[in-house]
Design a protein around this motif. Structure first.
Motif, short mmCIF file in Angstrom:
data_model
loop_
_atom_site.label_atom_id
_atom_site.label_comp_id
_atom_site.label_asym_id
_atom_site.label_seq_id
_atom_site.Cartn_x
_atom_site.Cartn_y
_atom_site.Cartn_z
N ALA A 174 -25.39 29.22 -72.15
CA ALA A 174 -26.26 28.33 -72.94
C ALA A 174 -26.40 26.96 -72.28
CB ALA A 174 -25.70 28.18 -74.36
N LEU A 175 -25.33 26.43 -71.74
CA LEU A 175 -25.40 25.13 -71.08
C LEU A 175 -26.25 25.19 -69.82
CD1 LEU A 175 -21.70 23.86 -71.44
CD2 LEU A 175 -23.71 23.08 -72.69
N LEU A 176 -26.13 26.27 -69.09
CA LEU A 176 -26.91 26.40 -67.85
C LEU A 176 -28.40 26.64 -68.14
CD1 LEU A 176 -24.46 28.48 -65.64
CD2 LEU A 176 -24.93 26.02 -65.52
N LEU A 177 -28.70 27.31 -69.23
CA LEU A 177 -30.09 27.57 -69.59
C LEU A 177 -30.77 26.38 -70.27
CD1 LEU A 177 -29.93 31.25 -70.90
CD2 LEU A 177 -30.77 30.44 -68.68
N GLY A 178 -29.96 25.52 -70.86
CA GLY A 178 -30.50 24.36 -71.56
C GLY A 178 -30.42 23.10 -70.72
N SER A 220 -28.43 20.32 -70.57
CA SER A 220 -27.15 19.84 -71.08
C SER A 220 -26.58 18.73 -70.23
CB SER A 220 -26.15 21.00 -71.11
OG SER A 220 -26.65 22.05 -71.90
N PRO A 221 -25.92 17.77 -70.89
CA PRO A 221 -25.29 16.67 -70.14
C PRO A 221 -24.19 17.19 -69.21
CG PRO A 221 -25.32 16.23 -72.51
CD PRO A 221 -25.76 17.64 -72.32
N GLY A 222 -24.08 16.56 -68.07
CA GLY A 222 -23.07 16.94 -67.09
C GLY A 222 -21.65 16.89 -67.61
N TRP A 223 -21.37 15.89 -68.46
CA TRP A 223 -20.02 15.77 -69.01
C TRP A 223 -19.66 16.97 -69.90
CZ3 TRP A 223 -16.28 13.10 -67.15
CH2 TRP A 223 -16.54 11.92 -66.46
N ALA A 224 -20.65 17.49 -70.60
CA ALA A 224 -20.41 18.66 -71.45
C ALA A 224 -20.07 19.86 -70.58
CB ALA A 224 -21.62 18.95 -72.33
N ILE A 225 -20.81 20.04 -69.50
CA ILE A 225 -20.55 21.15 -68.59
C ILE A 225 -19.17 21.00 -67.96
CG2 ILE A 225 -21.29 22.27 -66.44
CD1 ILE A 225 -24.19 21.49 -67.27
N THR A 226 -18.84 19.79 -67.56
CA THR A 226 -17.51 19.54 -66.97
C THR A 226 -16.40 19.84 -67.96
OG1 THR A 226 -18.43 17.83 -65.52
CG2 THR A 226 -16.04 17.78 -65.90
N ALA A 227 -16.55 19.37 -69.19
CA ALA A 227 -15.52 19.60 -70.21
C ALA A 227 -15.36 21.08 -70.51
CB ALA A 227 -15.85 18.82 -71.48
N ILE A 228 -16.45 21.81 -70.60
CA ILE A 228 -16.37 23.25 -70.86
C ILE A 228 -15.73 23.96 -69.67
CG2 ILE A 228 -17.77 25.36 -71.08
CD1 ILE A 228 -17.32 23.85 -73.73
N CYS A 229 -16.05 23.54 -68.47
CA CYS A 229 -15.43 24.14 -67.29
C CYS A 229 -13.92 23.92 -67.28
CB CYS A 229 -16.06 23.61 -66.01
SG CYS A 229 -17.71 24.29 -65.72
N ILE A 230 -13.47 22.77 -67.75
CA ILE A 230 -12.04 22.49 -67.85
C ILE A 230 -11.40 23.43 -68.88
CG2 ILE A 230 -10.31 20.79 -68.57
CD1 ILE A 230 -12.19 18.65 -67.28
N ALA A 231 -12.06 23.58 -70.02
CA ALA A 231 -11.54 24.51 -71.05
C ALA A 231 -11.50 25.93 -70.51
CB ALA A 231 -12.40 24.43 -72.31
N SER A 238 -10.62 19.25 -74.25
CA SER A 238 -11.86 19.53 -73.54
C SER A 238 -12.97 19.96 -74.49
CB SER A 238 -11.64 20.62 -72.49
OG SER A 238 -10.70 20.21 -71.55
N LEU A 239 -12.63 20.79 -75.46
CA LEU A 239 -13.63 21.26 -76.42
C LEU A 239 -14.10 20.12 -77.33
CD1 LEU A 239 -12.06 24.73 -77.25
CD2 LEU A 239 -14.17 24.30 -75.96
N ILE A 240 -13.19 19.22 -77.69
CA ILE A 240 -13.60 18.05 -78.49
C ILE A 240 -14.58 17.20 -77.69
CG2 ILE A 240 -12.78 15.87 -79.45
CD1 ILE A 240 -10.21 17.38 -80.31
N VAL A 241 -14.24 16.93 -76.44
CA VAL A 241 -15.13 16.12 -75.59
C VAL A 241 -16.47 16.81 -75.43
CG1 VAL A 241 -15.48 15.28 -73.23
CG2 VAL A 241 -13.27 14.92 -74.36
N ALA A 242 -16.45 18.10 -75.11
CA ALA A 242 -17.72 18.82 -74.93
C ALA A 242 -18.57 18.78 -76.19
CB ALA A 242 -17.45 20.26 -74.52
#
Length: 145
Positions: free
Chosen positions: A66-70, A72-83, A134-138
């Motif tokens: 969903a993040l890649l198709l939308g 999305s802010p870079g920080w959200a992608i980074t936070a999800i990648c950390i999770a 990470s999920l809270i930040v994302a």
């Protein structure tokens, strides 16, 4: 907020809720329930965490897609990648050690009490905290859009 970002946001908070409810509420409380012995608690824990981790993998993949198709802010992608990395570490490095330890505890018999928690258990909890943060930040970054 785009539809994909909204979808990713919802899934992020579902994942967060599941981790908080199971890892930080259910897991410690089950051993305090009347009649729950160590072997029964370990058996329940194995089933619950196997199911949780399976759902987490599905959520992690769905959120990334969903993040890649939308848009999305870079920080959200980074936070999800950390999770996602924390989850992968749990599945590949920590869970096998916990399974080995619980096998040994169960093999020792119902009256055996382990001297202490294993380091792997502390590692799993630390990775759960990483996932939660990470999920809270994302989620916040996605909501702020």
């Amino acid at each position: 907020m785009s539809a994909m970002a909204g979808f990713a946001t919802a899934l992020t908070f579902v994942w967060l809720g599941m981790v908080l409810a199971i890892s930080f509420l259910e897991a410690p409380l089950k051993f305090r329930a009347p009649g729950v012995t160590l072997p029964i608690g370990l058996g329940i824990g194995r089933l619950v965490f196997r199911a949780l981790n399976g759902v987490e993998v599905v959520l992690a993949i769905a959120i990334v897609v969903a993040l890649l198709l939308g848009d999305s802010p870079g920080w959200a992608i980074t936070a999800i990648c950390i999770a996602d990395l924390a989850l992968l570490t749990q599945l590949v490095a920590v869970r096998p050690q916990l399974t080995k330890r619980s096998d040994a505890v169960l093999a020792a018999g119902p009256n055996a009490v382990p001297a202490s928690r294993s380091r792997a258990h502390y590692g799993y909890v630390a990775l759960e905290l990483v996932k939660v943060l990470s999920l809270i930040v994302a989620g916040i970054v996605l909501l702020a859009g």
